[in-house]
Design a protein around this motif. Structure first.
Motif, PDB file in Angstrom:
ATOM      1  N   GLY A 220       9.381   0.628  -0.138  1.00 50.95           N
ATOM      2  CA  GLY A 220       9.485   0.301  -1.564  1.00 50.95           C
ATOM      3  C   GLY A 220       9.202  -1.179  -1.740  1.00 50.95           C
ATOM      4  O   GLY A 220      10.007  -1.917  -2.301  1.00 50.95           O
ATOM      5  N   GLY A 224       6.275  -7.215  -3.618  1.00 50.54           N
ATOM      6  CA  GLY A 224       6.246  -7.887  -2.318  1.00 50.54           C
ATOM      7  C   GLY A 224       7.250  -9.020  -2.110  1.00 50.54           C
ATOM      8  O   GLY A 224       7.073  -9.834  -1.205  1.00 50.54           O
ATOM      9  N   GLY A 225       8.293  -9.066  -2.924  1.00 49.66           N
ATOM     10  CA  GLY A 225       9.288 -10.138  -2.764  1.00 49.66           C
ATOM     11  C   GLY A 225       9.962 -10.126  -1.391  1.00 49.66           C
ATOM     12  O   GLY A 225      10.137 -11.173  -0.758  1.00 49.66           O
ATOM     13  N   TRP A 226      10.346  -8.938  -0.939  1.00 52.14           N
ATOM     14  CA  TRP A 226      10.998  -8.847   0.378  1.00 52.14           C
ATOM     15  C   TRP A 226       9.966  -9.058   1.481  1.00 52.14           C
ATOM     16  O   TRP A 226      10.213  -9.731   2.470  1.00 52.14           O
ATOM     17  CB  TRP A 226      11.698  -7.484   0.553  1.00 52.14           C
ATOM     18  CG  TRP A 226      12.961  -7.348  -0.256  1.00 52.14           C
ATOM     19  CD1 TRP A 226      13.222  -7.956  -1.447  1.00 52.14           C
ATOM     20  CD2 TRP A 226      14.125  -6.568   0.070  1.00 52.14           C
ATOM     21  NE1 TRP A 226      14.472  -7.596  -1.881  1.00 52.14           N
ATOM     22  CE2 TRP A 226      15.039  -6.742  -0.990  1.00 52.14           C
ATOM     23  CE3 TRP A 226      14.468  -5.720   1.117  1.00 52.14           C
ATOM     24  CZ2 TRP A 226      16.300  -6.110  -1.005  1.00 52.14           C
ATOM     25  CZ3 TRP A 226      15.712  -5.088   1.108  1.00 52.14           C
ATOM     26  CH2 TRP A 226      16.619  -5.280   0.063  1.00 52.14           C
ATOM     27  N   ASP A 241       4.532   1.566  -0.256  1.00 50.61           N
ATOM     28  CA  ASP A 241       4.766   1.701  -1.708  1.00 50.61           C
ATOM     29  C   ASP A 241       3.497   2.236  -2.340  1.00 50.61           C
ATOM     30  O   ASP A 241       2.395   1.842  -1.957  1.00 50.61           O
ATOM     31  CB  ASP A 241       5.125   0.328  -2.330  1.00 50.61           C
ATOM     32  CG  ASP A 241       5.900   0.467  -3.641  1.00 50.61           C
ATOM     33  OD1 ASP A 241       5.429   1.186  -4.535  1.00 50.61           O
ATOM     34  OD2 ASP A 241       6.975  -0.138  -3.742  1.00 50.61           O
ATOM     35  N   GLY A 243       2.845   1.578  -5.390  1.00 47.01           N
ATOM     36  CA  GLY A 243       2.477   0.518  -6.332  1.00 47.01           C
ATOM     37  C   GLY A 243       1.685  -0.585  -5.647  1.00 47.01           C
ATOM     38  O   GLY A 243       1.654  -0.661  -4.404  1.00 47.01           O
ATOM     39  N   GLU A 260       2.541   5.619   0.957  1.00 46.06           N
ATOM     40  CA  GLU A 260       3.190   6.884   1.333  1.00 46.06           C
ATOM     41  C   GLU A 260       4.573   6.922   0.729  1.00 46.06           C
ATOM     42  O   GLU A 260       5.089   5.905   0.262  1.00 46.06           O
ATOM     43  CB  GLU A 260       3.317   6.962   2.856  1.00 46.06           C
ATOM     44  CG  GLU A 260       2.071   7.466   3.548  1.00 46.06           C
ATOM     45  CD  GLU A 260       2.303   7.645   5.048  1.00 46.06           C
ATOM     46  OE1 GLU A 260       3.390   8.119   5.438  1.00 46.06           O
ATOM     47  OE2 GLU A 260       1.396   7.294   5.809  1.00 46.06           O
ATOM     48  N   ALA A 262       8.313   6.572   0.913  1.00 40.94           N
ATOM     49  CA  ALA A 262       9.191   5.782   1.795  1.00 40.94           C
ATOM     50  C   ALA A 262      10.107   6.678   2.640  1.00 40.94           C
ATOM     51  O   ALA A 262      10.482   6.306   3.758  1.00 40.94           O
ATOM     52  CB  ALA A 262      10.037   4.839   0.954  1.00 40.94           C
ATOM     53  N   TYR A 263      10.464   7.837   2.101  1.00 40.16           N
ATOM     54  CA  TYR A 263      11.433   8.692   2.807  1.00 40.16           C
ATOM     55  C   TYR A 263      10.775   9.618   3.836  1.00 40.16           C
ATOM     56  O   TYR A 263      11.454  10.342   4.536  1.00 40.16           O
ATOM     57  CB  TYR A 263      12.279   9.468   1.780  1.00 40.16           C
ATOM     58  CG  TYR A 263      13.171   8.508   1.014  1.00 40.16           C
ATOM     59  CD1 TYR A 263      14.451   8.188   1.461  1.00 40.16           C
ATOM     60  CD2 TYR A 263      12.702   7.862  -0.131  1.00 40.16           C
ATOM     61  CE1 TYR A 263      15.247   7.270   0.782  1.00 40.16           C
ATOM     62  CE2 TYR A 263      13.485   6.943  -0.814  1.00 40.16           C
ATOM     63  CZ  TYR A 263      14.755   6.657  -0.348  1.00 40.16           C
ATOM     64  OH  TYR A 263      15.535   5.733  -1.007  1.00 40.16           O
ATOM     65  N   VAL A 278      14.200   0.609  -2.354  1.00 39.40           N
ATOM     66  CA  VAL A 278      13.761   1.682  -3.258  1.00 39.40           C
ATOM     67  C   VAL A 278      14.913   2.057  -4.198  1.00 39.40           C
ATOM     68  O   VAL A 278      16.062   2.112  -3.782  1.00 39.40           O
ATOM     69  CB  VAL A 278      13.340   2.935  -2.448  1.00 39.40           C
ATOM     70  CG1 VAL A 278      12.990   4.085  -3.386  1.00 39.40           C
ATOM     71  CG2 VAL A 278      12.148   2.621  -1.557  1.00 39.40           C
ATOM     72  N   VAL A 279      14.567   2.299  -5.461  1.00 41.68           N
ATOM     73  CA  VAL A 279      15.580   2.768  -6.412  1.00 41.68           C
ATOM     74  C   VAL A 279      15.689   4.281  -6.241  1.00 41.68           C
ATOM     75  O   VAL A 279      14.798   5.029  -6.631  1.00 41.68           O
ATOM     76  CB  VAL A 279      15.172   2.405  -7.863  1.00 41.68           C
ATOM     77  CG1 VAL A 279      16.252   2.837  -8.848  1.00 41.68           C
ATOM     78  CG2 VAL A 279      14.886   0.923  -7.984  1.00 41.68           C
TER      79      VAL A 279
HETATM   80  C1  LIG Z   1      12.942  -2.581  -6.816  1.00 43.42           C
HETATM   81  S1  LIG Z   1      11.284  -2.311  -6.460  1.00 43.42           S
HETATM   82  C2  LIG Z   1      11.062  -3.200  -4.970  1.00 43.42           C
HETATM   83  C3  LIG Z   1      10.914  -4.650  -5.162  1.00 43.42           C
HETATM   84  C4  LIG Z   1      10.534  -5.355  -3.884  1.00 43.42           C
HETATM   85  N1  LIG Z   1      11.593  -5.293  -2.897  1.00 43.42           N
HETATM   86  C5  LIG Z   1      10.209  -6.803  -4.135  1.00 43.42           C
HETATM   87  O1  LIG Z   1      10.961  -7.665  -3.652  1.00 43.42           O
HETATM   88  O2  LIG Z   1       9.207  -7.099  -4.777  1.00 43.42           O
HETATM   89  C6  LIG Z   1      11.277  -0.672  -5.909  1.00 43.42           C
HETATM   90  C7  LIG Z   1       9.925  -0.173  -5.437  1.00 43.42           C
HETATM   91  O3  LIG Z   1      10.129   1.073  -4.805  1.00 43.42           O
HETATM   92  C8  LIG Z   1       8.970   1.870  -5.022  1.00 43.42           C
HETATM   93  N2  LIG Z   1       9.337   3.277  -4.773  1.00 43.42           N
HETATM   94  C9  LIG Z   1      10.155   4.078  -5.477  1.00 43.42           C
HETATM   95  N3  LIG Z   1      10.259   5.277  -4.886  1.00 43.42           N
HETATM   96  C10 LIG Z   1       9.475   5.228  -3.772  1.00 43.42           C
HETATM   97  C11 LIG Z   1       9.182   6.148  -2.724  1.00 43.42           C
HETATM   98  N4  LIG Z   1       9.727   7.365  -2.705  1.00 43.42           N
HETATM   99  N5  LIG Z   1       8.343   5.747  -1.752  1.00 43.42           N
HETATM  100  C12 LIG Z   1       7.807   4.508  -1.758  1.00 43.42           C
HETATM  101  N6  LIG Z   1       8.065   3.591  -2.710  1.00 43.42           N
HETATM  102  C13 LIG Z   1       8.886   3.954  -3.706  1.00 43.42           C
HETATM  103  C14 LIG Z   1       8.554   1.543  -6.435  1.00 43.42           C
HETATM  104  O4  LIG Z   1       7.175   1.791  -6.589  1.00 43.42           O
HETATM  105  C15 LIG Z   1       8.915   0.065  -6.539  1.00 43.42           C
HETATM  106  O5  LIG Z   1       7.781  -0.733  -6.296  1.00 43.42           O
END
Ligand SMILES: C[S@@+](CC[C@H](N)C(=O)[O-])C[C@H]1O[C@@H](n2cnc3c(N)ncnc32)[C@H](O)[C@@H]1O
Length: 355
Positions: A220, A224-226, A241, A243, A260, A262-263, A278-279
Protein backbone atom coordinates in the motif's frame (compact mmCIF):
# COMPACT_ATOMS: atom_id res chain seq x y z
CA UNK A 1 3.23 17.12 50.79
CA UNK A 2 2.73 15.15 47.62
CA UNK A 3 1.07 11.83 48.13
CA UNK A 4 1.95 10.39 44.70
CA UNK A 5 -1.50 8.85 44.56
CA UNK A 6 -2.32 10.02 41.04
CA UNK A 7 -1.10 9.58 37.47
CA UNK A 8 -1.36 12.08 34.64
CA UNK A 9 -1.50 10.19 31.33
CA UNK A 10 -1.19 12.06 28.08
CA UNK A 11 -2.79 10.76 24.89
CA UNK A 12 -4.03 11.91 21.52
CA UNK A 13 -7.12 14.10 22.06
CA UNK A 14 -10.17 11.91 21.41
CA UNK A 15 -8.46 8.76 22.74
CA UNK A 16 -8.98 9.42 26.45
CA UNK A 17 -11.25 6.36 26.84
CA UNK A 18 -8.61 4.09 25.31
CA UNK A 19 -5.87 5.58 27.52
CA UNK A 20 -8.13 5.09 30.57
CA UNK A 21 -8.88 1.46 29.69
CA UNK A 22 -5.20 0.86 29.12
CA UNK A 23 -3.98 2.28 32.43
CA UNK A 24 -6.76 0.55 34.35
CA UNK A 25 -5.67 -2.83 32.92
CA UNK A 26 -1.96 -2.25 33.24
CA UNK A 27 -2.07 -0.86 36.78
CA UNK A 28 -4.21 -3.84 37.84
CA UNK A 29 -1.46 -6.15 36.55
CA UNK A 30 0.87 -4.66 39.19
CA UNK A 31 -1.80 -4.80 41.89
CA UNK A 32 -2.99 -1.18 41.80
CA UNK A 33 -6.73 -0.73 41.38
CA UNK A 34 -7.66 2.89 40.79
CA UNK A 35 -10.24 4.96 38.96
CA UNK A 36 -10.01 7.31 35.98
CA UNK A 37 -11.31 10.82 35.43
CA UNK A 38 -11.39 12.05 31.88
CA UNK A 39 -12.81 14.69 29.66
CA UNK A 40 -13.26 13.93 25.98
CA UNK A 41 -10.77 15.75 23.68
CA UNK A 42 -8.69 17.01 26.64
CA UNK A 43 -5.59 15.00 25.65
CA UNK A 44 -5.09 13.51 29.11
CA UNK A 45 -6.54 11.20 31.73
CA UNK A 46 -6.17 11.22 35.51
CA UNK A 47 -5.85 7.89 37.30
CA UNK A 48 -6.31 8.03 41.05
CA UNK A 49 -4.89 5.20 43.15
CA UNK A 50 -6.16 4.07 46.54
CA UNK A 51 -2.99 4.80 48.53
CA UNK A 52 -0.22 7.34 48.57
CA UNK A 53 2.87 6.11 46.74
CA UNK A 54 0.82 3.82 44.47
CA UNK A 55 1.38 6.01 41.42
CA UNK A 56 5.15 5.64 41.85
CA UNK A 57 4.66 1.87 41.90
CA UNK A 58 2.84 2.03 38.55
CA UNK A 59 5.49 4.16 36.79
CA UNK A 60 8.23 1.91 38.20
CA UNK A 61 6.65 -1.47 37.47
CA UNK A 62 4.59 -1.08 34.29
CA UNK A 63 6.82 -1.06 31.20
CA UNK A 64 6.20 2.30 29.50
CA UNK A 65 7.32 0.76 26.19
CA UNK A 66 4.32 -1.57 26.32
CA UNK A 67 1.75 1.24 26.43
CA UNK A 68 -0.15 1.95 23.23
CA UNK A 69 -2.46 4.91 23.72
CA UNK A 70 -0.50 6.62 26.52
CA UNK A 71 2.16 8.96 25.13
CA UNK A 72 3.60 10.25 28.35
CA UNK A 73 2.98 9.76 32.05
CA UNK A 74 3.96 10.92 35.50
CA UNK A 75 3.16 10.17 39.13
CA UNK A 76 1.89 13.20 41.02
CA UNK A 77 -0.51 14.48 43.67
CA UNK A 78 -3.37 16.94 43.59
CA UNK A 79 -3.71 19.81 41.14
CA UNK A 80 -1.74 22.85 42.34
CA UNK A 81 -3.65 26.12 42.28
CA UNK A 82 -1.26 29.04 42.15
CA UNK A 83 -1.88 32.72 42.49
CA UNK A 84 -0.34 35.34 40.21
CA UNK A 85 3.02 36.57 41.47
CA UNK A 86 5.71 34.36 42.89
CA UNK A 87 4.55 30.99 41.57
CA UNK A 88 7.89 29.31 42.19
CA UNK A 89 7.76 30.42 45.84
CA UNK A 90 4.30 28.87 46.11
CA UNK A 91 5.61 25.54 44.80
CA UNK A 92 8.80 25.50 46.86
CA UNK A 93 7.42 23.71 49.96
CA UNK A 94 5.92 20.99 47.77
CA UNK A 95 9.12 20.61 45.75
CA UNK A 96 11.21 20.32 48.92
CA UNK A 97 9.32 17.10 49.71
CA UNK A 98 10.15 15.63 46.27
CA UNK A 99 12.96 13.20 45.51
CA UNK A 100 15.98 14.64 43.66
CA UNK A 101 15.58 14.68 39.88
CA UNK A 102 18.06 14.99 37.05
CA UNK A 103 16.01 17.16 34.72
CA UNK A 104 12.85 19.22 34.48
CA UNK A 105 10.28 19.08 31.70
CA UNK A 106 7.27 21.36 31.52
CA UNK A 107 4.48 19.85 29.46
CA UNK A 108 0.94 20.74 28.46
CA UNK A 109 -1.98 18.98 26.74
CA UNK A 110 -1.78 18.49 22.96
CA UNK A 111 -4.81 20.75 22.38
CA UNK A 112 -5.31 24.25 21.01
CA UNK A 113 -5.50 25.66 24.56
CA UNK A 114 -2.49 23.58 25.57
CA UNK A 115 -0.37 24.86 22.71
CA UNK A 116 -1.17 28.45 23.76
CA UNK A 117 0.69 27.70 27.02
CA UNK A 118 3.95 26.72 25.32
CA UNK A 119 5.65 30.11 25.78
CA UNK A 120 4.59 30.31 29.45
CA UNK A 121 5.85 26.74 29.99
CA UNK A 122 9.23 27.51 28.43
CA UNK A 123 9.77 30.65 30.53
CA UNK A 124 8.42 29.14 33.75
CA UNK A 125 10.47 26.00 33.18
CA UNK A 126 13.72 27.88 32.76
CA UNK A 127 13.12 30.01 35.90
CA UNK A 128 12.12 26.92 37.89
CA UNK A 129 15.13 24.91 36.70
CA UNK A 130 17.43 27.71 37.86
CA UNK A 131 15.73 27.74 41.28
CA UNK A 132 15.94 23.95 41.57
CA UNK A 133 19.62 23.86 40.66
CA UNK A 134 20.39 26.49 43.30
CA UNK A 135 18.41 24.62 45.94
CA UNK A 136 20.12 21.33 45.06
CA UNK A 137 16.95 19.55 43.88
CA UNK A 138 18.19 19.13 40.30
CA UNK A 139 21.23 16.91 40.44
CA UNK A 140 23.66 15.75 37.77
CA UNK A 141 23.88 12.03 38.59
CA UNK A 142 22.83 9.65 35.79
CA UNK A 143 21.73 6.71 37.90
CA UNK A 144 19.66 3.99 36.23
CA UNK A 145 16.68 4.90 38.44
CA UNK A 146 17.03 8.62 37.75
CA UNK A 147 13.84 10.63 37.93
CA UNK A 148 12.64 13.53 35.85
CA UNK A 149 10.57 16.30 37.43
CA UNK A 150 7.56 16.97 35.20
CA UNK A 151 5.00 19.74 35.31
CA UNK A 152 1.75 19.26 33.47
CA UNK A 153 0.36 22.75 32.99
CA UNK A 154 -3.36 23.36 32.44
CA UNK A 155 -3.12 27.13 32.93
CA UNK A 156 -0.62 29.62 34.34
CA UNK A 157 -2.35 29.13 37.69
CA UNK A 158 -3.04 25.37 37.53
CA UNK A 159 -0.57 22.53 37.18
CA UNK A 160 0.23 19.03 38.27
CA UNK A 161 3.74 18.51 39.60
CA UNK A 162 5.06 14.99 39.23
CA UNK A 163 7.94 12.66 38.54
CA UNK A 164 8.66 9.94 35.99
CA UNK A 165 11.61 7.54 35.68
CA UNK A 166 13.78 8.80 32.83
CA UNK A 167 14.26 5.29 31.39
CA UNK A 168 10.59 4.36 31.78
CA UNK A 169 8.75 7.30 30.23
CA UNK A 170 8.64 9.01 26.85
CA UNK A 171 12.04 10.19 25.65
CA UNK A 172 10.48 13.36 24.18
CA UNK A 173 8.57 16.20 25.83
CA UNK A 174 4.82 15.43 25.72
CA UNK A 175 5.75 12.08 24.14
CA UNK A 176 6.06 13.82 20.76
CA UNK A 177 9.28 13.47 18.75
CA UNK A 178 9.97 16.69 16.82
CA UNK A 179 10.40 15.48 13.25
CA UNK A 180 10.90 17.72 10.28
CA UNK A 181 8.85 16.97 7.19
CA UNK A 182 11.35 16.12 4.41
CA UNK A 183 10.45 18.39 1.47
CA UNK A 184 11.13 15.72 -1.16
CA UNK A 185 8.82 13.15 0.49
CA UNK A 186 5.65 12.56 -1.54
CA UNK A 187 3.22 12.47 1.41
CA UNK A 188 2.93 13.54 5.05
CA UNK A 189 2.49 9.87 5.98
CA UNK A 190 6.25 9.66 5.65
CA UNK A 191 6.57 10.93 9.23
CA UNK A 192 4.58 7.94 10.55
CA UNK A 193 7.25 5.49 9.51
CA UNK A 194 10.07 7.70 10.76
CA UNK A 195 8.32 8.17 14.11
CA UNK A 196 7.68 4.41 14.36
CA UNK A 197 11.38 3.73 13.92
CA UNK A 198 12.23 6.24 16.65
CA UNK A 199 9.81 4.58 19.09
CA UNK A 200 10.58 0.96 18.22
CA UNK A 201 14.18 0.73 17.09
CA UNK A 202 16.91 1.88 19.50
CA UNK A 203 19.36 4.18 17.67
CA UNK A 204 22.19 1.71 18.19
CA UNK A 205 20.22 -0.94 16.25
CA UNK A 206 19.27 1.16 13.20
CA UNK A 207 22.22 -0.01 11.10
CA UNK A 208 21.43 -3.65 11.77
CA UNK A 209 17.63 -3.51 11.58
CA UNK A 210 17.10 -0.82 8.93
CA UNK A 211 20.32 -1.57 7.07
CA UNK A 212 21.74 0.88 4.57
CA UNK A 213 21.50 -0.86 1.19
CA UNK A 214 19.06 -3.45 2.60
CA UNK A 215 15.79 -4.63 1.09
CA UNK A 216 12.17 -3.80 1.88
CA UNK A 217 8.62 -4.30 0.69
CA UNK A 218 6.11 -1.46 1.10
CA UNK A 219 2.51 -2.71 0.93
CA UNK A 220 0.00 0.00 0.00
CA UNK A 221 2.91 2.24 -0.92
CA UNK A 222 1.43 4.99 -3.12
CA UNK A 223 2.28 7.80 -3.46
CA UNK A 224 5.43 6.78 -1.60
CA UNK A 225 5.89 8.53 1.76
CA UNK A 226 6.98 5.34 3.53
CA UNK A 227 8.98 4.18 0.48
CA UNK A 228 10.78 7.55 0.61
CA UNK A 229 11.96 6.81 4.17
CA UNK A 230 13.25 3.39 3.09
CA UNK A 231 15.00 4.86 0.03
CA UNK A 232 16.45 7.54 2.30
CA UNK A 233 18.11 4.62 4.14
CA UNK A 234 19.48 3.57 0.71
CA UNK A 235 17.24 0.52 0.75
CA UNK A 236 15.92 -1.28 -2.35
CA UNK A 237 12.15 -1.25 -2.15
CA UNK A 238 9.38 -3.22 -3.81
CA UNK A 239 6.38 -0.87 -3.66
CA UNK A 240 3.05 -2.71 -3.95
CA UNK A 241 0.03 -0.60 -4.89
CA UNK A 242 -2.40 -0.22 -7.75
CA UNK A 243 -2.09 3.54 -7.42
CA UNK A 244 0.69 5.63 -8.98
CA UNK A 245 4.02 6.14 -7.24
CA UNK A 246 5.74 9.51 -7.11
CA UNK A 247 7.85 10.02 -10.26
CA UNK A 248 10.93 11.43 -8.54
CA UNK A 249 11.00 8.50 -6.14
CA UNK A 250 10.85 6.07 -9.08
CA UNK A 251 13.75 7.94 -10.70
CA UNK A 252 15.95 7.02 -7.72
CA UNK A 253 16.26 3.60 -9.38
CA UNK A 254 15.80 1.94 -6.00
CA UNK A 255 12.08 1.28 -6.26
CA UNK A 256 10.29 -1.48 -8.16
CA UNK A 257 6.57 -0.75 -8.47
CA UNK A 258 4.31 -3.81 -8.44
CA UNK A 259 0.58 -3.41 -9.09
CA UNK A 260 -0.73 -6.35 -7.10
CA UNK A 261 -3.02 -6.93 -4.15
CA UNK A 262 -1.00 -6.28 -0.99
CA UNK A 263 -2.63 -9.27 0.73
CA UNK A 264 -1.62 -11.72 -2.02
CA UNK A 265 1.94 -10.50 -2.54
CA UNK A 266 4.95 -12.30 -1.08
CA UNK A 267 8.57 -11.65 -2.14
CA UNK A 268 10.70 -14.31 -3.80
CA UNK A 269 13.60 -13.62 -1.43
CA UNK A 270 13.30 -12.59 2.23
CA UNK A 271 13.61 -8.85 2.85
CA UNK A 272 14.94 -6.93 5.82
CA UNK A 273 11.71 -5.05 6.43
CA UNK A 274 8.09 -5.20 5.37
CA UNK A 275 5.98 -2.09 5.95
CA UNK A 276 2.23 -1.81 5.42
CA UNK A 277 -0.02 1.25 5.48
CA UNK A 278 -3.07 -0.19 3.69
CA UNK A 279 -6.48 0.99 4.87
CA UNK A 280 -8.12 -2.36 5.67
CA UNK A 281 -9.80 -4.23 8.49
CA UNK A 282 -7.12 -4.33 11.21
CA UNK A 283 -7.49 -8.04 11.82
CA UNK A 284 -6.66 -8.77 8.17
CA UNK A 285 -3.45 -6.75 8.40
CA UNK A 286 -2.55 -8.39 11.74
CA UNK A 287 -2.89 -11.88 10.23
CA UNK A 288 -0.86 -10.85 7.19
CA UNK A 289 1.96 -9.43 9.34
CA UNK A 290 2.12 -12.67 11.35
CA UNK A 291 2.22 -14.67 8.06
CA UNK A 292 5.14 -12.58 6.80
CA UNK A 293 7.20 -12.86 9.97
CA UNK A 294 6.47 -16.54 10.64
CA UNK A 295 6.94 -17.40 6.97
CA UNK A 296 10.41 -15.80 7.02
CA UNK A 297 9.47 -13.31 4.28
CA UNK A 298 10.89 -10.43 6.33
CA UNK A 299 13.04 -9.95 9.39
CA UNK A 300 10.58 -7.47 10.80
CA UNK A 301 7.29 -5.87 9.90
CA UNK A 302 6.05 -2.35 10.64
CA UNK A 303 2.32 -2.08 10.03
CA UNK A 304 -0.52 0.25 10.65
CA UNK A 305 -3.80 -0.99 12.13
CA UNK A 306 -6.69 1.27 11.17
CA UNK A 307 -9.06 1.36 14.13
CA UNK A 308 -12.84 1.20 13.90
CA UNK A 309 -15.02 4.06 15.19
CA UNK A 310 -16.14 2.12 18.25
CA UNK A 311 -14.53 -0.45 20.57
CA UNK A 312 -11.10 0.74 19.56
CA UNK A 313 -9.36 -0.57 22.67
CA UNK A 314 -11.03 -3.98 22.35
CA UNK A 315 -10.19 -4.19 18.64
CA UNK A 316 -6.56 -3.34 19.39
CA UNK A 317 -6.39 -6.01 22.08
CA UNK A 318 -7.96 -8.66 19.87
CA UNK A 319 -5.58 -7.96 16.96
CA UNK A 320 -2.54 -8.09 19.22
CA UNK A 321 -3.80 -11.26 20.95
CA UNK A 322 -4.33 -12.87 17.59
CA UNK A 323 -0.69 -12.23 16.66
CA UNK A 324 0.50 -13.36 20.11
CA UNK A 325 -1.49 -16.61 19.73
CA UNK A 326 0.04 -17.28 16.31
CA UNK A 327 3.55 -16.73 17.72
CA UNK A 328 2.82 -18.95 20.72
CA UNK A 329 1.49 -21.76 18.46
CA UNK A 330 4.71 -21.53 16.45
CA UNK A 331 6.73 -21.63 19.68
CA UNK A 332 8.93 -18.66 18.71
CA UNK A 333 10.40 -15.80 20.73
CA UNK A 334 9.26 -12.48 19.32
CA UNK A 335 8.86 -8.78 19.90
CA UNK A 336 5.49 -7.19 19.27
CA UNK A 337 4.98 -3.55 20.12
CA UNK A 338 2.25 -1.09 19.26
CA UNK A 339 1.89 2.66 19.68
CA UNK A 340 -0.51 5.33 18.69
CA UNK A 341 2.04 7.69 17.22
CA UNK A 342 1.74 11.47 17.20
CA UNK A 343 1.47 11.19 13.40
CA UNK A 344 -1.21 8.48 13.61
CA UNK A 345 -4.85 9.48 13.50
CA UNK A 346 -7.55 6.80 13.92
CA UNK A 347 -4.89 4.12 13.89
CA UNK A 348 -1.96 2.58 15.69
CA UNK A 349 1.41 1.44 14.37
CA UNK A 350 2.96 -1.91 15.30
CA UNK A 351 6.24 -3.71 14.93
CA UNK A 352 6.68 -7.48 14.88
CA UNK A 353 9.89 -9.48 14.67
CA UNK A 354 11.35 -12.77 15.77
CA UNK A 355 14.08 -12.61 18.39
C1 LIG B 1 -2.75 5.40 3.33
S1 LIG B 1 -2.30 5.08 1.70
C2 LIG B 1 -0.59 4.76 1.84
C3 LIG B 1 0.24 5.97 1.96
C4 LIG B 1 1.71 5.66 1.88
N1 LIG B 1 2.16 4.87 3.01
C5 LIG B 1 2.53 6.92 1.83
O1 LIG B 1 3.28 7.18 2.79
O2 LIG B 1 2.47 7.64 0.84
C6 LIG B 1 -2.95 3.50 1.43
C7 LIG B 1 -2.63 2.92 0.07
O3 LIG B 1 -3.01 1.56 0.10
C8 LIG B 1 -3.43 1.20 -1.22
N2 LIG B 1 -4.24 -0.03 -1.11
C9 LIG B 1 -5.45 -0.21 -0.56
N3 LIG B 1 -5.81 -1.50 -0.63
C10 LIG B 1 -4.79 -2.16 -1.25
C11 LIG B 1 -4.55 -3.52 -1.60
N4 LIG B 1 -5.44 -4.47 -1.31
N5 LIG B 1 -3.39 -3.81 -2.22
C12 LIG B 1 -2.48 -2.86 -2.50
N6 LIG B 1 -2.65 -1.56 -2.17
C13 LIG B 1 -3.79 -1.22 -1.56
C14 LIG B 1 -4.16 2.42 -1.72
O4 LIG B 1 -4.13 2.43 -3.13
C15 LIG B 1 -3.37 3.55 -1.09
O5 LIG B 1 -2.43 4.06 -2.00
Amino acid sequence: MNEFHRLVLQCRPGFEKEAAAEITDRAAEVGIYGYCQLESQSGYVLFTCPQSGDARVVVDKVDFGSLIFIRQWMACGDLQHLEAGDRIGQLSALLASYPDCIELWVEQPDTTEGRELVTFCRKFGSALAQFLRKSGKLVKSRRAQALRLQLFVLAGSEMYVGVAPVVNSAPWINGIPRLKFPKQAPSRSTLKLEEAWHWFVPVKQWDERIPLGGTAVDLGAAPGGWTWQLVNRSMFVTAVDNGPMNDELMESGQVTHVTEDAYQFFPEKPVDMMVCDVVEKPVRTAIMAADWVLGGYCREAVFNLKLPMKQRYQETQSCLSLIADRMAEAGVAYELRAKQLYHDREEITCILRLL
